[in-house]
Structure formats: C-alpha cells, structure tokens
Scaffold this active site. Structure first.
Site, short mmCIF file in Angstrom:
data_model
loop_
_atom_site.label_atom_id
_atom_site.label_comp_id
_atom_site.label_asym_id
_atom_site.label_seq_id
_atom_site.Cartn_x
_atom_site.Cartn_y
_atom_site.Cartn_z
N LYS A 90 40.28 35.86 61.00
CA LYS A 90 39.16 34.89 61.40
C LYS A 90 38.16 35.29 60.50
CE LYS A 90 36.57 32.02 64.27
NZ LYS A 90 36.75 31.23 62.88
N GLN A 111 34.46 41.30 56.79
CA GLN A 111 34.41 40.49 57.88
C GLN A 111 35.26 41.37 58.87
OE1 GLN A 111 33.28 37.18 57.69
NE2 GLN A 111 33.66 37.20 59.97
N LYS A 114 32.99 43.46 60.85
CA LYS A 114 31.82 42.75 61.52
C LYS A 114 32.63 42.20 62.68
CE LYS A 114 30.20 39.74 58.88
NZ LYS A 114 29.65 38.70 58.34
N LYS A 126 39.32 35.82 54.91
CA LYS A 126 37.88 34.90 54.16
C LYS A 126 38.66 34.10 53.11
CE LYS A 126 33.53 34.36 54.07
NZ LYS A 126 32.40 34.57 55.06
N GLY A 165 33.07 27.91 58.72
CA GLY A 165 32.37 27.60 57.19
C GLY A 165 31.71 28.77 56.68
N ASP A 166 31.09 28.72 55.52
CA ASP A 166 30.30 29.77 54.67
C ASP A 166 29.69 29.08 53.60
OD1 ASP A 166 30.10 32.76 54.36
OD2 ASP A 166 30.48 32.06 52.32
N THR A 209 24.38 32.28 63.49
CA THR A 209 24.13 33.58 62.39
C THR A 209 22.72 33.72 62.34
OG1 THR A 209 26.11 32.69 61.46
CG2 THR A 209 24.59 34.13 60.29
N ASN A 241 22.20 27.28 55.86
CA ASN A 241 22.33 27.37 57.08
C ASN A 241 21.80 28.55 58.07
OD1 ASN A 241 24.35 28.82 59.43
ND2 ASN A 241 24.52 26.59 59.74
N SER A 384 31.74 31.69 66.99
CA SER A 384 33.20 30.96 66.53
C SER A 384 34.00 31.36 67.64
CB SER A 384 33.44 31.36 65.22
OG SER A 384 33.07 30.64 64.15
P1 NDP Z 1 24.54 27.74 52.71
O1 NDP Z 1 25.48 27.17 51.63
O2 NDP Z 1 24.29 27.01 53.90
O3 NDP Z 1 23.32 28.22 52.18
C1 NDP Z 1 23.31 29.20 50.90
C2 NDP Z 1 21.91 29.41 50.35
O4 NDP Z 1 21.62 30.36 49.35
C3 NDP Z 1 21.34 28.01 49.59
O5 NDP Z 1 19.88 27.90 49.76
C4 NDP Z 1 21.73 28.26 48.24
O6 NDP Z 1 20.68 27.84 47.22
C5 NDP Z 1 21.56 29.98 48.14
N1 NDP Z 1 22.47 30.40 47.23
C6 NDP Z 1 23.74 30.48 47.08
N2 NDP Z 1 24.45 31.28 46.27
C7 NDP Z 1 23.21 31.58 45.45
C8 NDP Z 1 22.99 32.33 44.37
N3 NDP Z 1 24.05 32.89 43.63
N4 NDP Z 1 21.75 32.72 43.96
C9 NDP Z 1 20.82 32.28 44.62
N5 NDP Z 1 20.90 31.56 45.83
C10 NDP Z 1 22.17 31.29 46.30
O7 NDP Z 1 25.26 29.25 53.06
P2 NDP Z 1 24.86 29.99 54.45
O8 NDP Z 1 23.57 29.99 54.85
O9 NDP Z 1 26.20 29.42 55.57
O10 NDP Z 1 25.35 31.58 53.92
C11 NDP Z 1 24.26 32.38 53.31
C12 NDP Z 1 24.93 33.69 53.38
O11 NDP Z 1 25.16 34.28 54.93
C13 NDP Z 1 26.06 34.01 52.76
O12 NDP Z 1 26.39 35.38 52.03
C14 NDP Z 1 27.21 33.72 53.65
O13 NDP Z 1 28.40 34.52 53.46
C15 NDP Z 1 26.54 34.59 54.99
N6 NDP Z 1 27.13 34.18 56.06
C16 NDP Z 1 27.21 33.07 56.90
C17 NDP Z 1 27.63 32.66 58.17
C18 NDP Z 1 27.48 31.33 58.41
O14 NDP Z 1 27.64 31.16 59.62
N7 NDP Z 1 27.15 30.40 57.77
C19 NDP Z 1 28.15 33.90 58.60
C20 NDP Z 1 27.82 35.25 58.23
C21 NDP Z 1 27.37 35.24 57.02
P3 NDP Z 1 21.07 26.13 46.86
O15 NDP Z 1 20.61 25.34 48.04
O16 NDP Z 1 20.30 25.98 45.33
O17 NDP Z 1 22.57 26.04 46.75
#
Ligand code: NDP
Length: 451
Positions: A90, A111, A114, A126, A165-166, A209, A241, A384
């Site tokens: 997962k 993961q 976690k 992943k 998603g991620d 999250t 997100n 999830s």
């Molecule tokens: P999203 O794609 O919804 O948002 C990511 C955000 O981070 C965006 O604002 C993006 O900017 C910014 N970003 C992405 N890459 C970079 C970078 N290299 N440098 C600077 N800013 C960056 O992703 P999520 O919110 O889902 O995920 C964010 C983090 O949380 C990740 O590390 C993910 O692995 C982790 N996570 C997510 C989960 C989930 O349920 N979604 C669960 C557990 C962990 P821009 O808008 O410009 O693209």
C-alpha cells in the site's frame, strides 16, 4: 555482534547516486534500531537488515501517450513493492518530473514503517512516473493515466497492492486510473484508494493527511507538557493536498497559520492564510501562489530567487510550530537553526522526509518536539485503509465516523511512539520511537513468516 555502522557503509558503497535519499532514510532507521541488536541476536540470525532494506521487487515500465496535438510522448513508470509482511502493498503514486527509482525506493521504504505504525494490516509500496502534469489539459491527464494503468494493472489488486495518490496525483487522476483498471479487468473492486466518493471513495480521505498531522501534533504537545496551538503563529510549507488541510485544521483549532509555499515561492500573510482563496488558486484553478497578493496586497510573496542562501524563506519566519508539507529535504540545517533561534518549539512533518538529517539531529539535540513524517503524516494511509474496509464490506461511513477513527489512530500512533522512546531510554525522541516501533512490527512478522 553485528556492527550497524559497518552495515550502513556497505550499503553506501553499492548504492547509486539516485539512491541518496533512500540511503538517508535507511541510515536514520538503522541508527535508531541499533540498540535492539545489542540485546538480542534474533534479528541478526534472520538477516533482517539485509532483508528489510531490499525491496521485494521494483517494476519499471514504458508509458507511451499522445498529447492534444497528436504528438507522441514516452515516460517511465515505476512501482516499488517493498515489503508485504503485514498486509498487501500500500502506498501512493507520484507524478512529477523529479521522479526516479531512488526517490520511489526511499518513499516505499518509509511507507513500510509508516504503515506498520498505524497498527493496520498493510505493507509498504510506492510508485509513479516522471510525467509532469503541470500545464496539461484534462484530456491529456486522462490519456496519460490510461496509458499508465495499461501497464500497472498487471501488478496490482485489492489483495495484492492498492495504490493511492501523492504529489501530482489527486482525486481526478485516481478517477481516471480507476476507470481504466475497471475497463481492462471488467472488475469493480477497491484496487485504488483516494477515489471520488461517488464510486467508492471514503469521506475525509482528501483531508486525512493534513488533519492527521495536526491531530498528531496536538497529542505530542500534550504528552510533552507544552502549550497548545490555540492562538499560536504557525508556519506551513506547501500548497497542495497536505498543506491545505493542515492549514484548515490549524484554523479550526484557533491557531494562526501565516504561510504557504509552492515550487515558485512563499506567501506570508500576517493575518492568517485566506483558506478559501488558497483552495481556489491551487485546487480549482491550479495557479501560482503569486496570484494570492492580488486579493491580499498586504501579504508578501517571496519568489525562490530571493530565498536565503541554503535556506527557505518560510522557515525564517518566527513561529511557535512549523509544518513542512511540500516535499523531501525542504528544511535544511540553515532553516533548522533559524527556527530554533526564533523560538520555534515544535516541528511536525506533513511531507515525507522534508527535513534533512542534519536538521533532524539539531531538533533532537535542542529538545524540539519533533514529529517525524512516518508517524505524523500516517493519517492519509490510515484513511486509505478505512476506504479498503468500506469497499470490502460495501459500506459507506459518515464523515464523523471517519474523523473520529482518524483522531484515535493518530493519538494511538503518537502514544505508541512516545512510549517506545521512553522504553528504549530516549524519552522525547520521536524519531527513534517511530523507527523502533515500526521496525519491531515488521521484523517480527517477517521472522514469524519464515524465509
Ligand atoms: P500535492 O501535489 O498536492 O502538493 C505538493 C505541494 O508541494 C505543491 O504546492 C507543490 O508546488 C509543492 N512542491 C512539490 N514539489 C516541490 C519541490 N520540489 N519544491 C518545492 N515545492 C514543491 O502533494 P501532496 O500535498 O499530496 O504531498 C505533499 C507531501 O506530502 C509529499 O511529500 C507527499 O509524499 C506527502 N504525503 C502525501 C500524502 C497524501 O495523502 N497526499 C500522504 C502522506 C504523505 P506546486 O503547486 O508549484 O506544484
């Protein structure tokens, strides 16, 4: 007796440059669990370290798709199925140009621990692609998702591997991926989580999250006898997100989140972030954060070209608590020093491994309440798993029921981590607590299941 530091060196010598982040994650876990190897030789006898740091399999495939001008594109897709000792694989899918095998190996490895910490029956994986969803039309996203699933469907299933998603993969992408899976297999089953509610998604998966990080932090502050978040200035990075829902929950608790960031810059709004505007810009219109100041001219926008040397503007802003929620290694040692100098007492990770190793060490040394990602951001995968339960039993739970179960899960994770840290003589060290508690669950299951 096994020498953990020597083992780490051995792995470093054979790893490729893409493996840097994987190595960073692995080293942290191995250093935390070293004391377990001093008191008992069971893990050494069962070659647990070697078995634990080697993924079960890495699947790599070609994705060919046509854009709206009928131009052909080729991307690479991956699924890293790391460990299924506790349950089916997962973990999320990431669509971002930076995606490579090393990043996905690190994310899948994290993961595993976690998922173990949630106490739920799920293994770790992943996947994703170097496809860049930015600037693509809806139709192009759909075509890419279909092409991706044409390959991926061979390796997943509701009892085998259940992606979610991620970064770059939200409800829209999961919907297209699910549609293609259904078409290929003629089967309507819970093979993906994070689905839209109308066809099997759980209420609150989107929020899980971000909300979970704040529930975890609230419990951590209570356990460490610190003042609550109410009325306190907080800094958050990210505008996706996780960040948006962390900001939402902070506002609900009466805290004042004053920042958010995207890949181009940082917004600092002293009054507190305008959540509705943020959602409109990032979720509905997918625009740059620069647009925020058009409606709030008193807020500041700091482009990345103006970030401090070796640092990030967001962590230079004075705050009681900081929540990195964007991406890996976005909080450097320079940032950590500044946060501490400015009186920050708590850092909780919404993103996966957002703090560098040196930053984490500094937080621990300075007794900052530090919630590591594998514990603090486990709310997403927990919900999830609730979605999998609802799909398997053909039920739909209410928002309140999911929220209550999420709250309890995050409190339990926090307590499990804090108590493990205490039991192993490192009270307040949630990094060691999380690594040891997660490791024990996975390693003991692997031993019980034989070779
Ligand atoms: P999203 O794609 O919804 O948002 C990511 C955000 O981070 C965006 O604002 C993006 O900017 C910014 N970003 C992405 N890459 C970079 C970078 N290299 N440098 C600077 N800013 C960056 O992703 P999520 O919110 O889902 O995920 C964010 C983090 O949380 C990740 O590390 C993910 O692995 C982790 N996570 C997510 C989960 C989930 O349920 N979604 C669960 C557990 C962990 P821009 O808008 O410009 O693209």
């Amino acid at each position: 007796m096994i020498d953990i530091k020597k083992e780490i060196k051995k792995f470093k010598n054979v790893s490729s440059s893409q493996d840097d982040v994987f190595f960073q994650a692995m080293e942290e876990v191995l250093l935390s669990i070293a004391p377990l190897f001093r008191t008992d030789d069971i893990y050494e006898k069962n070659a647990i370290i070697k078995r634990l740091v080697t993924p079960d399999r890495i699947i790599k495939f070609k994705i060919t798709w046509l854009d709206d001008n009928n131009k052909m594109h080729v991307n690479t897709g991956f699924r890293v199925q790391f460990n299924n000792a506790l349950g089916p694989y997962k973990g999320g899918l990431r669509f971002h140009p930076s995606v490579n095998e090393g990043i996905l190996k690190f994310l899948a490895f994290e993961q595993v621990f976690k998922n173990a910490l949630t106490g739920l029956p799920i293994g770790g994986a992943k996947g994703g692609s170097d496809f860049d969803p930015k600037g693509k039309s809806d139709f192009e996203i759909m075509k890419f998702c279909s092409a991706f699933m044409t390959e991926l469907h061979k390796y997943i299933g509701p009892r085998i591997d259940i992606p979610a998603g991620d970064i770059g993969v939200g409800g829209r992408e999961i919907g297209y991926l699910f549609g293609e899976y259904k078409k290929i297999t003629s089967s309507f089953e819970g093979v993906l989580t994070g689905k839209p509610f109308m066809f099997g998604g759980s209420l609150m998966r989107t929020e899980a999250t971000g909300y979970g990080v704040i529930y975890f932090t609230k419990t951590m502050l209570e356990m460490e006898n610190k003042e609550s978040l109410k009325g306190k200035i907080c800094t958050v990075s990210g505008a996706g997100n996780v960040a948006i829902h962390a900001i939402e929950k902070l506002l609900e608790l009466g805290a004042i989140p004053v920042t958010c960031t995207d890949s181009q810059g940082t917004i600092y709004d002293k009054k507190g972030i305008d959540l509705e505007l943020l959602k409109e810009l990032k979720l509905k219109k997918r625009l740059s954060l620069k647009e925020y100041i058009k409606k709030h001219p008193k807020a500041s926008y700091i482009p990345i070209s103006e970030y401090p040397k070796d640092g990030h503007a967001v962590w230079f802003i004075k705050a009681y608590a900081a929540f990195p929620c964007a991406t890996q290694n976005e909080l450097s040692i320079t940032d950590a020093k500044k946060l501490i100098e400015n009186g920050c007492i708590c850092v909780s990770e919404g993103a996966n491994m957002p703090s560098t190793s040196k930053a984490v060490d500094l937080f621990i040394e300075n007794k900052i309440c530090f919630g590591p990602a594998k514990a603090a951001n486990a709310g997403g995968v927990a919900v999830s798993e609730f979605e999998m339960s609802q799909n398997a039993s053909m039920q739909k739970w209410s928002f309140e029921k999911v929220d209550e179960k999420l709250k309890i899960t995050m409190q339990e994770i926090c307590k499990r981590v804090a108590l493990t840290a205490r039991d192993y003589g490192v009270p307040g060290n949630y990094v060691d607590g999380a690594n040891i508690a997660g490791f024990k669950r996975v390693a003991d299951a692997m031993i019980a299941e034989g070779i």
